[in-house]
Design a protein around this motif. Structure first.
Motif, PDB file in Angstrom:
ATOM      1  N   ASP A  25       3.441 -23.666 -28.410  1.00 31.23           N
ATOM      2  CA  ASP A  25       2.426 -23.938 -27.394  1.00 31.23           C
ATOM      3  C   ASP A  25       1.669 -25.206 -27.776  1.00 31.23           C
ATOM      4  O   ASP A  25       0.979 -25.238 -28.786  1.00 31.23           O
ATOM      5  CB  ASP A  25       1.492 -22.720 -27.323  1.00 31.23           C
ATOM      6  CG  ASP A  25       0.259 -22.984 -26.478  1.00 31.23           C
ATOM      7  OD1 ASP A  25       0.292 -23.912 -25.646  1.00 31.23           O
ATOM      8  OD2 ASP A  25      -0.729 -22.250 -26.658  1.00 31.23           O
ATOM      9  N   SER A  26       1.792 -26.254 -26.951  1.00 28.33           N
ATOM     10  CA  SER A  26       1.172 -27.536 -27.330  1.00 28.33           C
ATOM     11  C   SER A  26      -0.259 -27.685 -26.840  1.00 28.33           C
ATOM     12  O   SER A  26      -1.019 -28.482 -27.354  1.00 28.33           O
ATOM     13  CB  SER A  26       2.007 -28.707 -26.787  1.00 28.33           C
ATOM     14  OG  SER A  26       1.872 -28.766 -25.377  1.00 28.33           O
ATOM     15  N   ASN A  27      -0.650 -26.938 -25.796  1.00 32.20           N
ATOM     16  CA  ASN A  27      -1.985 -27.182 -25.231  1.00 32.20           C
ATOM     17  C   ASN A  27      -2.949 -26.016 -25.426  1.00 32.20           C
ATOM     18  O   ASN A  27      -4.019 -25.973 -24.827  1.00 32.20           O
ATOM     19  CB  ASN A  27      -1.869 -27.547 -23.738  1.00 32.20           C
ATOM     20  CG  ASN A  27      -1.316 -26.390 -22.928  1.00 32.20           C
ATOM     21  OD1 ASN A  27      -0.865 -25.386 -23.487  1.00 32.20           O
ATOM     22  ND2 ASN A  27      -1.349 -26.517 -21.616  1.00 32.20           N
ATOM     23  N   ASP A  29      -2.963 -22.860 -24.546  1.00 28.73           N
ATOM     24  CA  ASP A  29      -3.249 -21.832 -23.537  1.00 28.73           C
ATOM     25  C   ASP A  29      -2.538 -20.511 -23.839  1.00 28.73           C
ATOM     26  O   ASP A  29      -2.588 -19.584 -23.046  1.00 28.73           O
ATOM     27  CB  ASP A  29      -2.903 -22.336 -22.125  1.00 28.73           C
ATOM     28  CG  ASP A  29      -1.406 -22.549 -21.925  1.00 28.73           C
ATOM     29  OD1 ASP A  29      -0.639 -22.433 -22.909  1.00 28.73           O
ATOM     30  OD2 ASP A  29      -0.991 -22.835 -20.788  1.00 28.73           O
ATOM     31  N   ILE A  31       0.702 -20.067 -24.205  1.00 22.09           N
ATOM     32  CA  ILE A  31       2.070 -20.006 -23.664  1.00 22.09           C
ATOM     33  C   ILE A  31       2.863 -21.216 -24.148  1.00 22.09           C
ATOM     34  O   ILE A  31       2.393 -22.355 -24.049  1.00 22.09           O
ATOM     35  CB  ILE A  31       2.045 -20.011 -22.119  1.00 22.09           C
ATOM     36  CG1 ILE A  31       1.110 -18.904 -21.610  1.00 22.09           C
ATOM     37  CG2 ILE A  31       3.450 -19.844 -21.544  1.00 22.09           C
ATOM     38  CD1 ILE A  31       0.850 -18.958 -20.114  1.00 22.09           C
ATOM     39  N   GLY A  32       4.039 -20.991 -24.652  1.00 23.51           N
ATOM     40  CA  GLY A  32       4.889 -22.093 -25.098  1.00 23.51           C
ATOM     41  C   GLY A  32       5.211 -23.021 -23.936  1.00 23.51           C
ATOM     42  O   GLY A  32       5.185 -22.604 -22.776  1.00 23.51           O
ATOM     43  N   ASP A  33       5.508 -24.280 -24.224  1.00 22.69           N
ATOM     44  CA  ASP A  33       5.730 -25.248 -23.156  1.00 22.69           C
ATOM     45  C   ASP A  33       6.726 -26.326 -23.593  1.00 22.69           C
ATOM     46  O   ASP A  33       7.128 -26.388 -24.752  1.00 22.69           O
ATOM     47  CB  ASP A  33       4.398 -25.856 -22.717  1.00 22.69           C
ATOM     48  CG  ASP A  33       3.490 -26.159 -23.900  1.00 22.69           C
ATOM     49  OD1 ASP A  33       3.946 -26.895 -24.790  1.00 22.69           O
ATOM     50  OD2 ASP A  33       2.353 -25.648 -23.956  1.00 22.69           O
ATOM     51  N   SER A  78       3.247 -23.058 -16.182  1.00 18.81           N
ATOM     52  CA  SER A  78       2.801 -22.746 -17.552  1.00 18.81           C
ATOM     53  C   SER A  78       3.546 -23.578 -18.592  1.00 18.81           C
ATOM     54  O   SER A  78       3.059 -23.770 -19.701  1.00 18.81           O
ATOM     55  CB  SER A  78       3.077 -21.286 -17.909  1.00 18.81           C
ATOM     56  OG  SER A  78       2.450 -20.428 -17.039  1.00 18.81           O
TER      57      SER A  78
END
Ligand code: GLC
Ligand code: CA
Length: 546
Positions: A25-27, A29, A31-33, A78
């Motif tokens: 998860d980079s941001n 939240d 959730i992985g992205d 997401s």
């Protein structure tokens, strides 16, 4: 490292299956992205894999983790934007890593606008895009796949007051492939992603495209014609792309999915996988040799794809009832570990976290004929969480470090898309990438090693196989050959030390070079070649005439 130019690249590939949602998860939240995955491409490059297979990332209500698609031409918000996906694709290609995406042809989500239209009235022009009926008595010959949740392949639609057909969850209506508009539309969807540059598709649930009365509605000739048509279009308009079939079928029924090299390039070898686990428990090579002997030859441009575990339950559909009982007894003594006709566990827990067995199974994965797929997290020996429902227990966040949320995300733990594994044996403080990178003897470092050795020769991806029938049936030995190259693989499937005599007369005068250490073993002479092996040990030898 640039992408290899070879159109048969998939034969030499090592594939890593990854879920964008649970990788990184980079941001923050929870959730992985796509950007998170992009940041971890260096890690994947270091592992040595040459392709990633991404589970579905399209807009979706996520009632089947994205296999319920609501829009084929977009990405789930997401995970980022389409632009983020493009960047990921480019970044992967720069590293010589190809990208395989998921294409769910058989069904959509009931939230897809096509289905919303189709159900809105019996006169709607899209009505015929799905399979409708006034009774739930048609196609009785089709089995139910999600046995634990569904009681019928028909579901009642209260809006248009009729039944619609679904092979999976009732919120996943099947598309009607008898309708040419559907076939054309699905090719347009594939073309959209191919134009963007994706290298391959894993085509989900392909045996079920067409249904006919008085059949089991699987593997029908009409279905094969549709798939061949897609392949024809692919070959006409693109080069170097690949189609991988998810067809959970017996070898004889799988074979037609390759056609004469004019249908799929690759197909998963579903029947082999459970038999590798059986062979290990029985300490006997028979289940493995038997299924491979029943496996028909495939056209030269085609390839099997091999796997030990994936995102689904370890399916026991392609075994006999007796074999299934045995597998359940041996690998799922606790009933909550069972799901539909399978076992919802990861590799390390299935093998009691026994490093020797984990290595042996990976050794076979990498040396039997086909292209191996590693399921994310299995390279560090991640565990599962059977308290999570359905197949979610094997889809927990990747364990990057012993820090907050295992380094998966900076979010508060309550906001994570799935909880991290926390138990003392498999939890992220004990099992994580950072620690294993630091430790020379970790599973991760060993996996890097075996991937390197596998990639040092084309013989495993492209060579023939011949079994050596040693008297000791706890030993599974085979020769892999390609041109002048020959590799001897010897696996001890048992929990105790074994001796084996192998007939290598054909290679009299050759020396054996053990491929992990490059050490020379005695020359093949007149007598049978004697090897002694520790519990679960395996050898890969290059045969060389000197
Ligand atoms: C395939 C997928 C599985 C999904 C099903 C329905 O079998 O592997 O995860 O639930 O298709 O799309
Ligand atoms: Ca995120």
């Amino acid at each position: 490292m640039p992408l290899s130019k070879d159109a048969l690249w998939y034969k030499d590939a090592i594939i890593y299956q990854v879920h964008v949602r649970t990788f990184h998860d980079s941001n923050g939240d929870g959730i992985g992205d796509f950007q998170g995955l992009e940041k971890k491409l260096d890690y994947l490059q270091e592992l040595g894999i040459s392709a990633i297979w991404l589970m579905p990332f399209f807009p979706s209500p996520l009632r089947d983790d994205g296999y319920d698609i609501a829009d084929y031409n977009g990405v789930h918000s997401s995970y980022g934007t389409l632009e983020d996906f493009r960047k990921l694709l480019e970044a992967a290609h720069e590293r010589g890593i190809r990208v395989i995406i998921e294409m769910v042809l058989n069904h959509t989500s009931d939230q897809h606008p096509w289905f919303q239209e189709a159900r809105s009235s019996r006169e709607n022009p899209r009505r015929d895009w799905y399979v409708w009926s006034d009774t739930d008595a048609r196609y009785k010959g089709a089995r139910i796949i999600f046995l634990d949740t569904e009681t019928s392949n028909w579901a009642w639609d209260p809006i248009s007051k009729s039944f619609y057909w679904h092979r999976f969850f009732s919120h996943q209506p099947d598309l009607n492939y008898d309708n040419p508009a559907v076939r054309e539309q699905m090719w347009n969807v594939m073309k959209f992603w191919l134009d963007m540059g994706v290298d391959a598709f894993r085509l989900d649930a392909v045996p079920y495209l067409v249904e006919r009365e008085d059949t089991n509605c699987e593997n029908l000739p009409e279905t094969h014609n549709i798939l061949k048509e897609l392949r024809r279009k692919l070959d006409e308009q693109f080069t170097g792309r690949m189609l991988l079939a998810e067809a959970n079928q017996w070898p004889a029924d799988l074979r037609p999915y390759f056609g004469e090299g004019d249908e799929f390039h690759m197909a998963f070898h579903f029947p082999l996988m459970p038999r590798m686990f059986m062979g290990l428990k029985l300490e006997d090579r028979k289940p493995i040799t038997e299924i491979l002997q029943q496996t028909p030859e495939i056209p030269p441009s085609c390839q099997w794809s091999l796997f030990l575990r994936n995102h689904d339950e370890l399916t026991l559909e392609m075994v006999t009832d007796m074999e299934r009982d045995y597998m359940y007894d041996m690998y799922a003594e606790n009933k909550t570990m069972r799901l539909n006709l399978g076992i919802r566990r990861r590799l390390a827990p299935l093998l009691n976290n026994d490093r020797r067995r984990v290595e042996l199974m990976n050794g076979m994965l990498m040396s039997l004929p086909g292209t191996p797929i590693i399921y994310y997290g299995d390279e560090i020996g991640m565990g599962d969480n059977i308290s999570l429902g359905d197949r979610n227990g094997v889809r927990t966040p990747m364990q990057w470090s012993g820090g907050k949320n295992g380094g998966f995300s900076g979010a508060e733990a309550e906001r994570l898309c799935a909880p991290l594994i926390q138990d003392p044996v498999y939890g992220y403080p004990a099992v994580n990438v950072l620690a294993q990178r630091e430790s020379e003897h970790s599973l991760l470092r060993w996996m890097q090693r075996i991937v390197t050795v596998r990639r040092s020769t084309g013989v495993f991806g492209r060579g023939s196989i011949e079994f050596l029938h040693a008297a000791n049936h706890r030993i599974l030995a085979y020769l892999r050959r390609l041109g002048k190259e020959a590799v001897l693989v010897v696996n001890n499937l048992s929990n105790s030390a074994q001796a084996v005599e192998l007939d290598l007369q054909r290679y009299k005068g050759n020396i054996l070079i053990e491929m992990f250490g490059n050490n020379i073993f005695p020359r093949v002479g007149e007598l049978p070649y004697l090897l002694t092996m520790g519990p679960y040990q395996f050898y890969w030898f290059r045969l060389r005439r000197v």
